[in-house]
Design a protein around this motif. Sequence first.
Motif, short mmCIF file in Angstrom:
data_model
loop_
_atom_site.label_atom_id
_atom_site.label_comp_id
_atom_site.label_asym_id
_atom_site.label_seq_id
_atom_site.Cartn_x
_atom_site.Cartn_y
_atom_site.Cartn_z
N TRP A 62 1.10 -1.38 0.04
CA TRP A 62 -0.08 0.22 0.38
C TRP A 62 0.59 1.11 -0.10
O TRP A 62 1.43 1.35 1.04
N THR A 63 0.72 1.92 -1.60
CA THR A 63 1.46 3.18 -1.39
C THR A 63 0.83 4.46 -1.16
O THR A 63 1.30 5.12 -1.63
N GLY A 64 -0.30 4.03 -1.69
CA GLY A 64 -1.59 5.15 -1.79
C GLY A 64 -1.90 5.63 -3.20
O GLY A 64 -0.14 5.07 -3.94
N LEU A 65 -2.48 6.73 -3.78
CA LEU A 65 -1.90 7.58 -5.06
C LEU A 65 -1.51 8.75 -4.97
O LEU A 65 -0.76 8.97 -5.87
N GLY A 66 -1.45 9.05 -3.34
CA GLY A 66 0.20 10.37 -4.13
C GLY A 66 -0.80 11.84 -4.60
O GLY A 66 -1.73 11.68 -4.60
N LEU A 67 0.05 11.79 -5.73
CA LEU A 67 -0.24 13.46 -6.45
C LEU A 67 -1.16 12.94 -7.39
O LEU A 67 -1.91 13.62 -7.75
N TRP A 68 -1.01 11.49 -7.32
CA TRP A 68 -1.85 10.71 -8.14
C TRP A 68 -4.15 11.80 -7.80
O TRP A 68 -4.94 11.67 -8.51
N ASN A 69 -3.95 11.05 -6.92
CA ASN A 69 -4.87 12.27 -5.58
C ASN A 69 -6.07 13.25 -7.03
O ASN A 69 -6.45 13.52 -7.33
N VAL A 70 -4.54 14.20 -6.79
CA VAL A 70 -4.82 15.61 -7.64
C VAL A 70 -5.48 15.36 -8.87
O VAL A 70 -6.44 15.73 -8.96
N TYR A 71 -4.87 14.43 -9.67
CA TYR A 71 -5.65 14.00 -10.98
C TYR A 71 -6.82 14.05 -11.15
O TYR A 71 -7.40 13.86 -11.93
N PHE A 72 -7.04 12.92 -9.80
CA PHE A 72 -8.52 11.89 -10.09
C PHE A 72 -9.69 12.89 -9.82
O PHE A 72 -10.43 13.01 -9.97
N ILE A 73 -9.02 13.54 -8.36
CA ILE A 73 -9.98 14.67 -7.87
C ILE A 73 -10.82 15.70 -8.86
O ILE A 73 -11.75 16.23 -9.22
N LEU A 74 -9.44 16.56 -9.67
CA LEU A 74 -9.53 16.90 -10.72
C LEU A 74 -10.60 17.02 -12.34
O LEU A 74 -11.08 17.33 -12.40
N LYS A 75 -10.58 15.32 -12.42
CA LYS A 75 -11.41 14.73 -13.46
C LYS A 75 -12.33 14.96 -12.72
O LYS A 75 -13.63 14.73 -13.63
N PHE A 76 -13.28 13.82 -11.31
CA PHE A 76 -13.98 13.98 -11.23
C PHE A 76 -15.40 15.46 -10.38
O PHE A 76 -16.24 15.59 -11.42
N ILE A 77 -14.29 16.39 -11.19
CA ILE A 77 -14.82 17.89 -10.49
C ILE A 77 -15.09 18.27 -12.68
O ILE A 77 -16.76 19.10 -12.52
N MET A 78 -13.80 17.64 -13.06
CA MET A 78 -14.37 18.55 -14.41
C MET A 78 -15.61 17.58 -15.13
O MET A 78 -16.65 17.94 -16.09
N ALA A 79 -15.29 16.59 -14.26
CA ALA A 79 -17.07 15.73 -15.07
C ALA A 79 -18.19 15.75 -14.96
O ALA A 79 -19.16 15.91 -15.37
#
Length: 553
Positions: A14-31
């Motif tokens: 388990w390393t987590g998403l790290g900065l990829w959290n920002v990527y997916f959160i931004l996509k959630f908002i844009m979608a």
Amino acid sequence: MHNLQKEKLGRFFWTGLGLWNVYFILKFIMAQYGYITFEPLYNAVLLLFILLPIASKKVRVIRTLIAVVLGAALLYSESWLPGPESITGNANAIAGFSATYVLQLVWDFINFKMVALVLCVLFAYLLLCNWIRVSFFTIGYFLFMLIYPHYVQWQKAPEPAQETPAVAQATMPAQGTAPVAQPASADGAVTSDTIDQWYKAFLQYESSRRAEIPQGIAAKDTPFDIILLNVCSLSNDDLEAVNLAQHPVFSRFNIRFDHFNSATAYSGPATLRLLNAACGQSDHNTLYDRRRPECEIMNRFGQLGYSQHLFLDHAGQYDNYLQVLREKAGLTAVQETADKKFPVHYLAFDDEPISDDLAVMRHWKQVVASQKDNSRTFSLFNFIALHDGNRLPRKSTWEPFKPRAQVFLDDLDKFIGELEKSGRKVMLVLVPEHGAAVRGDRVQPDRLRDIPSMRITQVPVMVKFFGIDGLPQEQIHVSGNTSYLALATLMGRVLEHNYFGAEGGAVPLADLVRDLPQTNPVSENAQSIVLTYRDNDYVRRQNGQWVLYPEER
């Protein structure tokens, strides 16, 4: 030792998403707001790939590099930006852009609201990542989206029907009306297949439609001139955006089409559709497949004794514009402006000189005046002064749309005044190619026209008659959904009724436009289609699925 092994084991799994959290959160908002169409399957694969447990640091670095490439490609495919097919298909045209124009386009593509959003999400993540497990909430929200999609507006698409949809039909309407879309299933639900079936039925119905144009002209018919003023980059939305919708010149026209669809967002296909106006609307590819002589409005009138003329404020060479018109629409008119020296008003986006439009319009009077009074002429004008990227001579930056539109409308007003004083019998038709996309929306930034939205293809088409006394002062409005077939039908009626043969017109103006054929709003570019179905706009790109066009801005 036991704790150290346990810590390493935890890092391994388990390393987590790290900065990829920002990527997916931004996509959630844009979608959520319609800026992208979220693809759940591909995003789930990317998410699992990022979370894949890898012990080797070097392999993890390689995995990250691969994920960055995949993530960027996925985001691009989910966006509304032009696809690779659109770019390669227009490679020759794009190659003609000047360096200054390219730099301005790149600058315009920067969405500063999105930049601010990225910074806000990034700062919020950096602030919270040491306090909470952001990955837990990101993955949790993603799972919620997959399990309960109806509670999250992550993709603007038609909802599936509960039953197998029946074929949507475009039924044969009464004379002068448009085909009517029938319900696709018992519950009336809409699917991508429903819309696709309706679109195919629309094309089949349109392929059989023809404008009624007289086969011959009797000796008693009164000769008159026809002018088609085909103007690049002028839509109803553009006029509203720059507060020019109420320009005085518009009130001088006798007839106005309130909902005229140019059916495309690019110049070449727009003029091809105009020249093939005697037939119903075809798909984009048919325009370039073969000539259809029965559809060619100028040639149809040419058979009735109308000499053809062509007036351009440009050379007609960019993107083989003039050559395509001759090969695909049978244009035979001589370019009256080819060897003339007119004042240069603008330099185009490819550095081509653009002539002063008023000077070109006045040249028409010189050409026509040289012919005998009982001559019949049919002239096509094509003006690109309003095209995006044009600039004043000796200026390095493009001239804004509003001052250019103001100048053009003022010049048109002057030309109309001069025609009125001439006493010559003329039917003038203002028929823009498409809009300039002065203001963008969630799908496309300002000035981009890769997707032919209705805001770009709904254009101000108007008709004015000269040389007829006693015409009503009140402007007649054609309120239905119309396109080129209605325009060709109107021209045929003017000829059939010998409209110029009597004071006040041979028939009432209202009768002249009564029951003109309507056409459902369908607009096409090479790689995308937008249509109106059940009062909603849908878009399909690169032969993909039909999805609901996001709400404006």
